[in-house]
Design a protein around this motif. Sequence first.
Motif, PDB file in Angstrom:
ATOM      1  N   PHE A  84       0.913  -1.330   0.033  1.00  0.00           N
ATOM      2  CA  PHE A  84      -0.174  -0.061   0.063  1.00  0.00           C
ATOM      3  C   PHE A  84       0.805   1.275   0.151  1.00  0.00           C
ATOM      4  N   TRP A 141      -7.499   2.246   5.845  1.00  0.00           N
ATOM      5  CA  TRP A 141      -8.672   2.876   5.431  1.00  0.00           C
ATOM      6  C   TRP A 141      -8.620   4.102   6.035  1.00  0.00           C
ATOM      7  N   HIS A 189      -8.013  -2.208  -1.504  1.00  0.00           N
ATOM      8  CA  HIS A 189      -8.384  -2.030  -0.131  1.00  0.00           C
ATOM      9  C   HIS A 189      -9.723  -2.993  -0.035  1.00  0.00           C
ATOM     10  N   VAL A 228      -6.102  -3.639   7.901  1.00  0.00           N
ATOM     11  CA  VAL A 228      -6.905  -3.062   7.160  1.00  0.00           C
ATOM     12  C   VAL A 228      -7.723  -1.699   7.500  1.00  0.00           C
TER      13      VAL A 228
END
Length: 291
Positions: free
Chosen positions: A98, A281, A236, A277
Motif C-alpha cells: 500500500f 482505510w 483495499h 485494514v
Amino acid sequence: MASAQHGQDHYYVPESSPWPIVAMISALLMVFGLALWINAVGLGAWIFFAGFILLAVMFYGWFSDVVRENLSNVYNAQVSRSFRQGMFWFIASEVFFFLSFFGALFYLRTIALPWLGGEGYLAMTHQLLYSGFEAVWPSAGPQPTAGEFEAMGAWGIPALNTAILLSSGATLTWAHWALKKNDQKQLIWGLIATVVLGFIFVGFQAYEYIHAYRDLNLTLEQGIYGSTFFMLTGFHGFHVIVGAIMLLAVLGRAIKGHFSPHNHFAFEAAAWYWHFVDVVWLALFVFVYWL
C-alpha cells in the motif's frame, strides 16, 4: 500423550504435502487464464475461474491440515513463534504494497502535477505542450479523454464506511477480550458483528462505485485521479473481503470450540490483519477522499 510430549520437545516438521504443488498449478491457471481473458482468447475466463476454484480448494485443504495439527497438540512454543513471525512479515509486505500506491499518489499530486502546470524547470514544456493546463487536484491530467468528471466527496458513504470499519475494529477487540476470559458466547457474537460490518462495508463500496460510474463519470479512464482512486480503494476493498473471509473461518472454529485463552493464534492472526485494514482505510479516507 506421547504425541503431545513429542510436540513439546521438538520443532514439528509436517509430512510431505501435495498442497504447494496444487497452489502452483492454481496460480498458473489463473495467470494464464487471465492473460487469455484480457485478450478475448478462447476459454480464458473458464481457465481463470478453474484456477480460482482450485486455489480455494487448496486453501481449505491446507488450512484444514494445519487446524488438525494444532488440535493434536503437536506444536510447541517455538512453532507458535514461527507462526507469529510469518504473519508479521506477511502484514509487513502488505504495508509496503500500500505504501507504493500512496507513494505514487504523493508523487503525482505534489511533484508531477505542478511540473505539468508549469512550475520548476519544466515551465518551458508547459508553455509548449500544455499551456492551458492548470495544476489543480483532482485532475485527469493535461489531456483528458473521458470528459468532465466529479470527484468523490468524503462526507457521505466514505464517512459512513469509516464509522462502520472502526466499529468493526471495536467489535473484534470485544471478541478478543471475551476469548481471553473464556467467554464463548461473547466471542461468537463479537465475531458475527465484525463479519457483518465487514460485508456491509463492501456493499456500500460497491454502491459507491456504481454511483461513481453512473452519476459522476468517475471511471478508470479518468486519468491519474481515476486510476489512483480505483486502485487504492479497490485493493483495499479486496483486502476487506479477504479479512472478512478469514474472520468467517475463525467464527466457524470458535463455534466448534477450537480456541482457548492460551491457544488462539488463528484468531490473533485474523485480528492483526483486520486492524491493519482499518489503519489503511483511515489513510485512504484522509488522502484520497478528504484532502
